[in-house]
Each structure stands twice: as structure tokens, then as C-alpha cells.
Motif scaffolding. Structure first.
Motif, PDB file in Angstrom:
ATOM      1  N   GLY A 132       0.834  -1.193   0.000  1.00 37.44           N
ATOM      2  CA  GLY A 132       0.000   0.000   0.000  1.00 37.44           C
ATOM      3  C   GLY A 132       0.868   1.243   0.000  1.00 37.44           C
ATOM      4  O   GLY A 132       1.858   1.324   0.734  1.00 37.44           O
ATOM      5  N   THR A 133       0.500   2.212  -0.858  1.00 33.36           N
ATOM      6  CA  THR A 133       1.267   3.454  -0.963  1.00 33.36           C
ATOM      7  C   THR A 133       0.310   4.633  -1.003  1.00 33.36           C
ATOM      8  O   THR A 133      -0.661   4.623  -1.773  1.00 33.36           O
ATOM      9  N   VAL A 134       0.575   5.623  -0.175  1.00 33.99           N
ATOM     10  CA  VAL A 134      -0.186   6.867  -0.176  1.00 33.99           C
ATOM     11  C   VAL A 134       0.793   8.012  -0.350  1.00 33.99           C
ATOM     12  O   VAL A 134       1.755   8.148   0.426  1.00 33.99           O
ATOM     13  N   VAL A 135       0.575   8.841  -1.386  1.00 29.06           N
ATOM     14  CA  VAL A 135       1.410  10.018  -1.641  1.00 29.06           C
ATOM     15  C   VAL A 135       0.484  11.215  -1.772  1.00 29.06           C
ATOM     16  O   VAL A 135      -0.480  11.172  -2.559  1.00 29.06           O
ATOM     17  N   GLY A 136       0.743  12.239  -0.999  1.00 26.98           N
ATOM     18  CA  GLY A 136      -0.146  13.400  -1.047  1.00 26.98           C
ATOM     19  C   GLY A 136       0.595  14.704  -0.868  1.00 26.98           C
ATOM     20  O   GLY A 136       1.673  14.752  -0.267  1.00 26.98           O
ATOM     21  N   ARG A 150      -7.003  26.074   0.837  1.00 25.33           N
ATOM     22  CA  ARG A 150      -6.243  24.823   0.814  1.00 25.33           C
ATOM     23  C   ARG A 150      -6.571  24.047  -0.455  1.00 25.33           C
ATOM     24  O   ARG A 150      -7.738  23.947  -0.856  1.00 25.33           O
ATOM     25  N   ASN A 151      -5.533  23.444  -1.054  1.00 25.51           N
ATOM     26  CA  ASN A 151      -5.690  22.541  -2.190  1.00 25.51           C
ATOM     27  C   ASN A 151      -4.885  21.285  -1.905  1.00 25.51           C
ATOM     28  O   ASN A 151      -3.692  21.362  -1.596  1.00 25.51           O
ATOM     29  N   GLN A 152      -5.542  20.140  -2.013  1.00 28.01           N
ATOM     30  CA  GLN A 152      -4.888  18.884  -1.641  1.00 28.01           C
ATOM     31  C   GLN A 152      -5.130  17.826  -2.704  1.00 28.01           C
ATOM     32  O   GLN A 152      -6.256  17.653  -3.169  1.00 28.01           O
ATOM     33  N   PHE A 153      -4.063  17.099  -3.049  1.00 30.32           N
ATOM     34  CA  PHE A 153      -4.152  15.986  -3.989  1.00 30.32           C
ATOM     35  C   PHE A 153      -3.484  14.774  -3.368  1.00 30.32           C
ATOM     36  O   PHE A 153      -2.362  14.858  -2.848  1.00 30.32           O
ATOM     37  N   VAL A 154      -4.172  13.612  -3.421  1.00 29.15           N
ATOM     38  CA  VAL A 154      -3.654  12.380  -2.823  1.00 29.15           C
ATOM     39  C   VAL A 154      -3.797  11.237  -3.821  1.00 29.15           C
ATOM     40  O   VAL A 154      -4.861  11.058  -4.429  1.00 29.15           O
ATOM     41  N   PHE A 155      -2.728  10.481  -3.986  1.00 29.03           N
ATOM     42  CA  PHE A 155      -2.747   9.245  -4.755  1.00 29.03           C
ATOM     43  C   PHE A 155      -2.607   8.095  -3.778  1.00 29.03           C
ATOM     44  O   PHE A 155      -1.686   8.058  -2.960  1.00 29.03           O
ATOM     45  N   ASP A 156      -3.529   7.146  -3.857  1.00 21.34           N
ATOM     46  CA  ASP A 156      -3.564   6.012  -2.924  1.00 21.34           C
ATOM     47  C   ASP A 156      -3.654   4.728  -3.751  1.00 21.34           C
ATOM     48  O   ASP A 156      -4.609   4.533  -4.498  1.00 21.34           O
ATOM     49  N   ASP A 157      -2.659   3.862  -3.615  1.00 18.84           N
ATOM     50  CA  ASP A 157      -2.626   2.629  -4.394  1.00 18.84           C
ATOM     51  C   ASP A 157      -2.513   1.433  -3.454  1.00 18.84           C
ATOM     52  O   ASP A 157      -1.631   1.386  -2.595  1.00 18.84           O
TER      53      ASP A 157
END
Length: 353
Positions: A132-136, A150-157
């Protein structure tokens, strides 16, 4: 840095680190944990990294980066009956199914149909191999002392391979989540207020397969039993107003609105001719429902003095089905359950602190 050791070959290495230098600060955690377990076929090996970094960009901006990664490899025992537990509580000597008291799972001998062979967890190689990988990242900007954007971007694999019994779940589940919101603190008609408004969008597209596990050890995989292709998309907004009517009484009102779109294709594979994998009869069920939900809330907070707070709240909530829910009947067997609707509730709260 710390090192923990224990019985059953338990080993836990972990460290923490952090530093602030000028406008940048970070924290870092890492661990490596492993052990054999006290029941046969219950060893585990997992590594984790967790990093958080913040850059203050004068005068009005902050950049925040987050990374989490976990790698897990484990072997899993089979649930025991009470008789099996009394006879062989630690599942010793279960490399072969004939050992007294060993729990077994029945596997298709050829991996797709026909006769089955009982196998112990060790002989079959049951377990999990997951990552599992979470990058934000988040950008915060202060327009002034009262207003923050606020601006937020998250990639969750999430990547799984889980031969935990007669079948193995295999799939990769990458999702993307974006949100943007504004919080403003100030006054409305002379009353102290906090106003929040934000929107969001997230999506997940995945192909998830279920394959038969067959004898041979090391979780040897047979043919495909089913596959679910799915796309899930959510978008909407949330708004909230907190208004101090008097020094001791605060009123709160909020609302959330969301649209959820599901698209799924469920394919079940049957192999009707004994020992002939070339003859496949797929059963296909498709679904593409859309759900729209609104959830308002109202609350009052009353503080007669510094020691007491009284609160009253009424709020609604909702939950939308997952794509996989559309193809499983209430009895738990596969089928057409595409008529599912959203779950909703209405709650009242009264309390004192």
C-alpha cells in the motif's frame, strides 16, 4: 533507533527522525517487523515508511508533503474447530494433511473443476502479499489573517494478492482524490463567525480477480473464478457556518452534497466439462447506478461558564454501496443486487461536558 526482540523469532526494528531547518521541517518513521508466530503457518514480515515534510514559503504559503508505504508478506493459518484446537493447538506437524488435529481447506485438484483435495495451510501456502502506498501534497495559502485556501491531492494505491483459502483475491486499486476549500474567520452582523466551503472529486478504477487456489504449495493458483471491473467516482461540496450568537451561545449549520457514480462489470466463470478448462461459460452482470445524497446538520453549543458546555445537535448521514455490493445477494452468495440504494440516517444528540 529501537530494537525489540521476543519469543517465536519476533523482531521489531524501528526508528524516528525529525528536524527543523529554517522554513522546512520534517518527520520520518521507518519500521521492519517480523516473526514466526506461535501457530504453524503464521509467520509475518512487514516494512513501513512514513514521512511528513512542511515548507513554509513566506509570507503566506505552506507546502506539505506526505508519504506512507507499507509492504506486507505473511502466512495465515486456518480457523480451528474446538476439537482441532484441543488436539493440536499450535498446529504442529501440519505439513501433511494426515497429521491429527490439523485444519484443512478443500482445494480443486486441477484448479478449476471436479475433485477436491484437502490441504493444510502450510501445504497450500496460504497467506497474503500486499502493498500500500499513499502520496499526497497540500498547498495552503493565506489571503489575509482571516482567510485560508487549501488545495490537496492524494494518490492512494493498494495492491493485493491474498490466497487465504480456496480462492485468492488479486487486484490493484489506484485512487485519486482532490479537494479544495476556503476557511474564513471574521464577523457577520457583529457576531464572531467561522465559514467553511469546499469541493472534492475522487475516482477509483480497478480490475479485481478471484482465482482458485490448487494443491502444489506456495499458494499455487488455478484458473479464474470471477472478475470485477469497476469505476467509482464521487464529487460534491461541503459548507459549514459557525456563528457565536452571544459570548456563551454558538450556533452551527452545515450541509454536504455528493454525487456517486458506480460502473461495474462482474464476470463469473464456470467450467462445466470435467478436466476441460477450454470450455468456459461466463456469466456477466453489469451495473451503472448513480446516487445523489444531501446531509444537513444543525447544532447549538452553550457555555454558561468556564466549567460547563451543553450541546444539542441534529444531523443526517448517508452511505453509498460499493461496486462489489451490487453483485452479492443479502445471503452472501453471488448474484444481481443492483437495486441497492443509499443508506441514510437521522440522528439527535444531547450532551454535557
Amino acid at each position: 533507533y529501537c530494537l525489540d526482540v521476543g519469543s517465536f523469532v519476533y523482531l521489531n526494528n524501528y526508528f524516528t527522525d525529525g528536524k527543523k531547518a529554517g522554513n522546512f521541517e520534517y518527520s520520518l518513521f521507518g519500521s521492519d517487523v517480523r516473526g514466526d508466530g506461535y501457530i504453524g503457518n503464521s509467520w509475518f514480515n512487514t516494512q513501513t515508511v512514513n514521512f511528513l515534510g512542511t515548507l513554509q514559503a513566506p509570507p503566506d504559503d505552506r507546502l506539505i508533503f506526505k508519504l506512507i508505504h507499507n509492504d506486507l508478506t505473511t502466512r495465515l493459518p486456518i480457523r480451528l474447530s474446538l476439537n482441532q484446537f484441543h488436539r493440536n493447538p499450535f498446529q504442529a506437524g501440519c505439513e501433511t494433511p494426515a497429521t491429527p488435529g490439523c485444519a484443512t481447506v478443500s482445494l480443486l485438484s486441477n484448479g478449476f473443476n471436479g475433485a477436491r483435495t484437502p490441504q493444510t495451510a502450510i501445504a497450500a501456502g496460504l497467506g497474503r502479499d500486499d502493498r500500500g502506498t499513499v502520496v499526497g501534497g497540500r498547498w495552503e495559502h493565506d489571503f489575509d489573517n482571516q482567510t485560508t485556501w487549501r488545495n490537496q491531492f492524494v494518490f492512494d494505491d493498494r495492491n493485493i494478492n491474498q490466497p487465504t483459502g480456496a480462492t485468492s483475491a488479486i487486484g490493484d486499486f489506484p485512487s485519486y482524490n482532490f479537494m479544495s476549500d476556503v476557511t474564513k474567520r471574521g464577523e457577520i452582523f457583529g457576531m464572531e463567525s467561522t465559514t467553511y466551503f469546499g469541493g472534492f472529486f475522487n475516482t477509483l478504477a480497478a480490475s479485481s480477480g478471484t482465482r482458485n487456489v490448487m494443491p502444489g504449495g506456495n499458494a499455487r493458483l488455478g484458473l479464474l473464478q470471477s472478475n470485477l471491473y469497476s469505476v467509482t467516482t464521487n464529487y460534491g461540496f461541503r459548507a459549514r457556518e459557525e456563528l457565536r450568537l452571544t459570548p456563551s451561545l454558538t450556533a452551527i449549520a452545515g450541509i454536504g452534497w455528493e454525487t456517486t457514480r458506480l460502473h461495474g462489470i462482474s464476470t463469473a466463470y464456470a467450467y462445466p466439462v470435467i478436466n476441460n478448462p477450454a470450455v468456459v461459460v461466463p456469466g456477466v452482470v453489469t451495473a451503472g447506478p448513480e446516487f445523489q445524497n444531501t446531509a444537513p446538520e444543525l447544532a447549538l453549543l452553550y457555555r454558561p461558564d468556564n466549567e460547563w458546555q451543553l450541546r444539542a445537535r441534529v444531523a443526517t448521514g448517508y452511505g453509498t454501496p460499493q461496486v462489489s455490493n451490487l453483485f452479492v445477494l443479502p445471503s452472501g452468495v453471488a448474484g444481481n443486487n443492483t437495486a441497492l440504494t443509499s443508506q441514510t440516517n437521522l440522528g439527535y444528540d444531547l450532551g454535557a461536558d
